[in-house]
Design a protein around this motif. Structure first.
Motif, PDB file in Angstrom:
ATOM      1  N   GLY A 106      37.008  76.436  34.670  1.00  0.00           N
ATOM      2  CA  GLY A 106      37.574  75.307  35.406  1.00  0.00           C
ATOM      3  C   GLY A 106      38.548  75.695  36.490  1.00  0.00           C
ATOM      4  N   GLN A 107      38.366  76.880  37.075  1.00  0.00           N
ATOM      5  CA  GLN A 107      39.226  77.354  38.160  1.00  0.00           C
ATOM      6  C   GLN A 107      38.569  77.073  39.512  1.00  0.00           C
ATOM      7  OE1 GLN A 107      42.264  79.022  37.676  1.00  0.00           O
ATOM      8  NE2 GLN A 107      42.064  78.596  35.493  1.00  0.00           N
ATOM      9  N   PRO A 108      39.345  77.113  40.606  1.00  0.00           N
ATOM     10  CA  PRO A 108      38.717  77.030  41.939  1.00  0.00           C
ATOM     11  C   PRO A 108      37.715  78.161  42.126  1.00  0.00           C
ATOM     12  CG  PRO A 108      41.101  76.790  42.089  1.00  0.00           C
ATOM     13  CD  PRO A 108      40.813  77.208  40.677  1.00  0.00           C
ATOM     14  N   LEU A 109      36.698  77.906  42.946  1.00  0.00           N
ATOM     15  CA  LEU A 109      35.634  78.896  43.128  1.00  0.00           C
ATOM     16  C   LEU A 109      36.206  80.254  43.522  1.00  0.00           C
ATOM     17  CD1 LEU A 109      32.531  79.055  43.012  1.00  0.00           C
ATOM     18  CD2 LEU A 109      32.509  78.653  45.485  1.00  0.00           C
ATOM     19  N   PHE A 110      37.093  80.270  44.516  1.00  0.00           N
ATOM     20  CA  PHE A 110      37.812  81.479  44.915  1.00  0.00           C
ATOM     21  C   PHE A 110      39.240  81.086  45.271  1.00  0.00           C
ATOM     22  CE2 PHE A 110      33.398  82.590  46.279  1.00  0.00           C
ATOM     23  CZ  PHE A 110      33.211  83.679  45.443  1.00  0.00           C
ATOM     24  N   SER A 111      40.165  81.987  45.024  1.00  0.00           N
ATOM     25  CA  SER A 111      41.552  81.768  45.436  1.00  0.00           C
ATOM     26  C   SER A 111      42.213  83.126  45.591  1.00  0.00           C
ATOM     27  CB  SER A 111      42.305  80.923  44.401  1.00  0.00           C
ATOM     28  OG  SER A 111      42.214  81.485  43.113  1.00  0.00           O
ATOM     29  N   ALA A 112      42.940  83.308  46.685  1.00  0.00           N
ATOM     30  CA  ALA A 112      43.580  84.591  46.949  1.00  0.00           C
ATOM     31  C   ALA A 112      44.582  84.912  45.841  1.00  0.00           C
ATOM     32  CB  ALA A 112      44.282  84.562  48.303  1.00  0.00           C
ATOM     33  N   SER A 113      44.481  86.112  45.313  1.00  0.00           N
ATOM     34  CA  SER A 113      45.355  86.510  44.218  1.00  0.00           C
ATOM     35  C   SER A 113      46.800  86.681  44.690  1.00  0.00           C
ATOM     36  CB  SER A 113      44.866  87.818  43.607  1.00  0.00           C
ATOM     37  OG  SER A 113      45.744  88.258  42.594  1.00  0.00           O
ATOM     38  N   ARG A 114      47.732  86.361  43.824  1.00  0.00           N
ATOM     39  CA  ARG A 114      49.146  86.615  44.067  1.00  0.00           C
ATOM     40  C   ARG A 114      49.697  87.680  43.115  1.00  0.00           C
ATOM     41  NH1 ARG A 114      51.025  80.497  43.488  1.00  0.00           N
ATOM     42  NH2 ARG A 114      49.354  80.656  41.929  1.00  0.00           N
ATOM     43  N   HIS A 115      48.794  88.361  42.425  1.00  0.00           N
ATOM     44  CA  HIS A 115      49.187  89.384  41.456  1.00  0.00           C
ATOM     45  C   HIS A 115      49.555  90.670  42.213  1.00  0.00           C
ATOM     46  CE1 HIS A 115      48.382  91.085  37.185  1.00  0.00           C
ATOM     47  NE2 HIS A 115      49.288  91.805  37.806  1.00  0.00           N
ATOM     48  N   ILE A 116      50.836  91.007  42.214  1.00  0.00           N
ATOM     49  CA  ILE A 116      51.328  92.163  42.978  1.00  0.00           C
ATOM     50  C   ILE A 116      50.945  93.461  42.283  1.00  0.00           C
ATOM     51  CG2 ILE A 116      53.369  93.331  43.886  1.00  0.00           C
ATOM     52  CD1 ILE A 116      54.731  90.575  43.950  1.00  0.00           C
ATOM     53  N   ARG A 117      50.248  94.320  43.016  1.00  0.00           N
ATOM     54  CA  ARG A 117      49.906  95.658  42.527  1.00  0.00           C
ATOM     55  C   ARG A 117      50.152  96.621  43.695  1.00  0.00           C
ATOM     56  NH1 ARG A 117      46.628  95.161  37.682  1.00  0.00           N
ATOM     57  NH2 ARG A 117      45.758  93.064  37.452  1.00  0.00           N
ATOM     58  N   ALA A 118      51.410  96.810  44.022  1.00  0.00           N
ATOM     59  CA  ALA A 118      51.771  97.565  45.225  1.00  0.00           C
ATOM     60  C   ALA A 118      52.517  98.838  44.856  1.00  0.00           C
ATOM     61  CB  ALA A 118      52.637  96.704  46.136  1.00  0.00           C
ATOM     62  N   ALA A 191      44.789  95.468  48.229  1.00  0.00           N
ATOM     63  CA  ALA A 191      43.440  95.976  48.002  1.00  0.00           C
ATOM     64  C   ALA A 191      43.074  97.189  48.865  1.00  0.00           C
ATOM     65  CB  ALA A 191      42.420  94.859  48.197  1.00  0.00           C
ATOM     66  N   PRO A 192      43.410  97.236  50.168  1.00  0.00           N
ATOM     67  CA  PRO A 192      42.997  98.401  50.970  1.00  0.00           C
ATOM     68  C   PRO A 192      43.517  99.728  50.435  1.00  0.00           C
ATOM     69  CG  PRO A 192      43.644  96.602  52.408  1.00  0.00           C
ATOM     70  CD  PRO A 192      44.018  96.189  51.017  1.00  0.00           C
ATOM     71  N   GLY A 193      44.758  99.773  49.965  1.00  0.00           N
ATOM     72  CA  GLY A 193      45.289 101.006  49.399  1.00  0.00           C
ATOM     73  C   GLY A 193      44.525 101.428  48.163  1.00  0.00           C
ATOM     74  N   PHE A 194      44.180 100.458  47.318  1.00  0.00           N
ATOM     75  CA  PHE A 194      43.385 100.753  46.127  1.00  0.00           C
ATOM     76  C   PHE A 194      42.032 101.341  46.530  1.00  0.00           C
ATOM     77  CE2 PHE A 194      44.844  98.416  42.114  1.00  0.00           C
ATOM     78  CZ  PHE A 194      46.187  98.586  42.414  1.00  0.00           C
ATOM     79  N   ILE A 195      41.372 100.701  47.492  1.00  0.00           N
ATOM     80  CA  ILE A 195      40.018 101.122  47.881  1.00  0.00           C
ATOM     81  C   ILE A 195      40.035 102.522  48.479  1.00  0.00           C
ATOM     82  CG2 ILE A 195      38.124 100.623  49.472  1.00  0.00           C
ATOM     83  CD1 ILE A 195      38.776  97.615  48.988  1.00  0.00           C
ATOM     84  N   ALA A 196      40.998 102.804  49.337  1.00  0.00           N
ATOM     85  CA  ALA A 196      41.098 104.147  49.915  1.00  0.00           C
ATOM     86  C   ALA A 196      41.300 105.192  48.821  1.00  0.00           C
ATOM     87  CB  ALA A 196      42.251 104.198  50.917  1.00  0.00           C
ATOM     88  N   ALA A 197      42.162 104.904  47.854  1.00  0.00           N
ATOM     89  CA  ALA A 197      42.409 105.837  46.760  1.00  0.00           C
ATOM     90  C   ALA A 197      41.155 106.031  45.910  1.00  0.00           C
ATOM     91  CB  ALA A 197      43.553 105.332  45.900  1.00  0.00           C
ATOM     92  N   GLN A 198      40.406 104.977  45.710  1.00  0.00           N
ATOM     93  CA  GLN A 198      39.179 105.066  44.911  1.00  0.00           C
ATOM     94  C   GLN A 198      38.132 105.967  45.570  1.00  0.00           C
ATOM     95  OE1 GLN A 198      38.444 100.896  44.778  1.00  0.00           O
ATOM     96  NE2 GLN A 198      40.050 100.526  43.253  1.00  0.00           N
ATOM     97  N   PHE A 199      37.919 105.778  46.858  1.00  0.00           N
ATOM     98  CA  PHE A 199      36.950 106.642  47.548  1.00  0.00           C
ATOM     99  C   PHE A 199      37.434 108.092  47.568  1.00  0.00           C
ATOM    100  CE2 PHE A 199      35.264 102.706  49.769  1.00  0.00           C
ATOM    101  CZ  PHE A 199      33.995 102.796  49.203  1.00  0.00           C
ATOM    102  N   ALA A 200      38.729 108.294  47.762  1.00  0.00           N
ATOM    103  CA  ALA A 200      39.270 109.651  47.760  1.00  0.00           C
ATOM    104  C   ALA A 200      39.102 110.304  46.395  1.00  0.00           C
ATOM    105  CB  ALA A 200      40.741 109.629  48.168  1.00  0.00           C
TER     106      ALA A 200
END
Length: 228
Positions: A106-118, A191-200
């Motif tokens: 019962g959540q919105p289809l998509f919603s930008a996360s506010r969960h800080i992972r910095a 997300a971009p920092g996570f993705i760069a680290a994952q590919f590295a």
């Protein structure tokens, strides 16, 4: 190719439905106890991953992860012309899985996360998480290919707890979880920092195992469940 693409999309969709759905369920039932919510999220994700790799591996190799797909292409196990199709299917599947989980709860289809992972600590954690994931794949596939689905599931289960980022280790998963303002989400700005680290991390592990175990650099080396 069409069958493989559908397998990658479906497998990634179910993986994200498990990650996000179990996060929502765990948070609702844990009454504010984050450790219990994370434990529920961990068990569901690890179990689903094993089942999905066993199910879709014989069709597509069950990558469900652009970092794994590019590593496999780098090793010669997947044609480079097929990699964009795999990655597109994974991303579409990931967002579809998030949407399905949201609708079920019962959540919105998509919603930008506010969960800080910095921060640098979490980026380092994602490098280590993905380095470890690719190491497990390359390390097991040579002589114990039938064990790879279980090894991958076990590693991700452990990674939820020994990494500060809870071991995303997957660019498609990261992108889709940025569109989920739930327990499993990650802010789009992080997300971009996570993705760069994952590919590295994936590249570093692949290069290491190309030297450490040269027999891994063989065609089809990352089709992890075709030999299961």
């Amino acid at each position: 190719m069409a069958r493989r693409a559908v397998a990658e999309a479906l497998g990634t969709a179910f993986l994200l439905a498990a990650v996000v759905g179990s996060g929502i369920m765990g948070e609702r039932l844990a009454s504010g106890n984050i450790a219990i919510a994370l434990l529920a999220n961990t068990i569901a994700t690890g179990a689903a991953l094993v089942a999905l790799v066993l199910t879709f591996g014989p069709i597509s190799g069950a990558h469900f992860n652009p970092a794994v797909t590019l590593a496999d292409a780098f090793q010669g196990g997947l044609a480079w012309r097929d990699a964009p199709v795999y990655i597109a299917a994974q991303v579409v599947g990931a967002f579809s899985g998030v949407a399905a989980a949201h609708l079920m709860f019962g959540q919105p289809l998509f919603s930008a996360s506010r969960h800080i992972r910095a921060g640098g600590a979490q980026i380092l954690a994602e490098f280590i998480a993905t380095f470890g994931l690719l190491s497990v794949i390359w390390g097991c596939v040579r002589s114990r290919s039938s064990a790879v689905p279980f090894a991958v599931g076990a590693y991700i289960t452990a990674g939820y707890w020994f990494t500060s980022s809870t071991s995303f280790a997957n660019p498609a998963v990261t992108l889709a979880r940025a569109a989920s303002d739930t327990f499993a989400g990650v802010r789009p700005v992080d997300a971009p920092g996570f993705i760069a680290a994952q590919f590295a991390g994936a590249l570093a592990a692949t290069l290491l195992f190309r030297w450490l175990a040269p027999a891994h650099a063989k065609p089809g080396s990352c089709q992890i469940s075709r030999a299961s």
